[in-house]
Design a protein around this motif. Structure first.
Motif, PDB file in Angstrom:
ATOM      1  N   ASP A   1      37.042  38.269 121.704  1.00  0.00           N
ATOM      2  CA  ASP A   1      35.579  38.269 121.646  1.00  0.00           C
ATOM      3  C   ASP A   1      35.011  36.941 122.129  1.00  0.00           C
ATOM      4  OD1 ASP A   1      32.983  39.439 120.825  1.00  0.00           O
ATOM      5  OD2 ASP A   1      33.054  37.847 119.294  1.00  0.00           O
ATOM      6  N   GLU A   2      35.626  35.826 121.729  1.00  0.00           N
ATOM      7  CA  GLU A   2      35.159  34.514 122.170  1.00  0.00           C
ATOM      8  C   GLU A   2      35.289  34.368 123.688  1.00  0.00           C
ATOM      9  OE1 GLU A   2      37.211  31.498 119.962  1.00  0.00           O
ATOM     10  OE2 GLU A   2      35.988  31.808 118.172  1.00  0.00           O
ATOM     11  N   VAL A   3      36.386  34.867 124.252  1.00  0.00           N
ATOM     12  CA  VAL A   3      36.561  34.813 125.710  1.00  0.00           C
ATOM     13  C   VAL A   3      35.499  35.680 126.372  1.00  0.00           C
ATOM     14  CG1 VAL A   3      38.089  35.426 127.626  1.00  0.00           C
ATOM     15  CG2 VAL A   3      39.025  34.252 125.620  1.00  0.00           C
ATOM     16  N   ASP A   4      35.314  36.894 125.866  1.00  0.00           N
ATOM     17  CA  ASP A   4      34.328  37.809 126.445  1.00  0.00           C
ATOM     18  C   ASP A   4      32.913  37.234 126.404  1.00  0.00           C
ATOM     19  OD1 ASP A   4      36.312  39.647 127.008  1.00  0.00           O
ATOM     20  OD2 ASP A   4      35.862  40.950 125.299  1.00  0.00           O
ATOM     21  N   ARG A   5      32.584  36.507 125.341  1.00  0.00           N
ATOM     22  CA  ARG A   5      31.247  35.923 125.212  1.00  0.00           C
ATOM     23  C   ARG A   5      31.111  34.606 125.948  1.00  0.00           C
ATOM     24  NH1 ARG A   5      29.995  34.446 119.993  1.00  0.00           N
ATOM     25  NH2 ARG A   5      32.153  34.607 119.334  1.00  0.00           N
ATOM     26  N   GLY A   6      32.228  34.101 126.459  1.00  0.00           N
ATOM     27  CA  GLY A   6      32.201  32.853 127.216  1.00  0.00           C
ATOM     28  C   GLY A   6      32.132  31.608 126.362  1.00  0.00           C
TER      29      GLY A   6
END
Length: 76
Positions: free
Chosen positions: A52-57
């Protein structure tokens, strides 16, 4: 609860040694399975959080080369 444990303990004493060993193995395995599942569940949640953190940048991504270089610096 303690009455049940006491009753099971008494009844298990009537079993042959091999049967008691098998019962003990089953009980121990049931504890390990629960612990293993708890660990797996925690890792699954951690993985979801990181993805999720990667997806949200918002995650700071580091190349493998940089990560290994940082580890080398830390241990030398």
């Amino acid at each position: 609860m303690f009455d049940l444990v006491s009753e099971l303990s008494q009844k298990s004493q009537a079993l042959r040694p091999a049967q008691r060993a098998y019962l003990a193995e089953l009980l121990l395995d049931s504890i390990h399975i629960s612990a293993d599942q708890t660990i797996e569940d925690a890792w699954a949640e951690e993985l979801k959080r990181r993805v999720d953190e990667v997806d949200r940048g918002v995650a700071k991504l580091v190349s493998a080369e940089d990560a290994f270089a940082e580890v080398r610096r830390a241990i030398l």
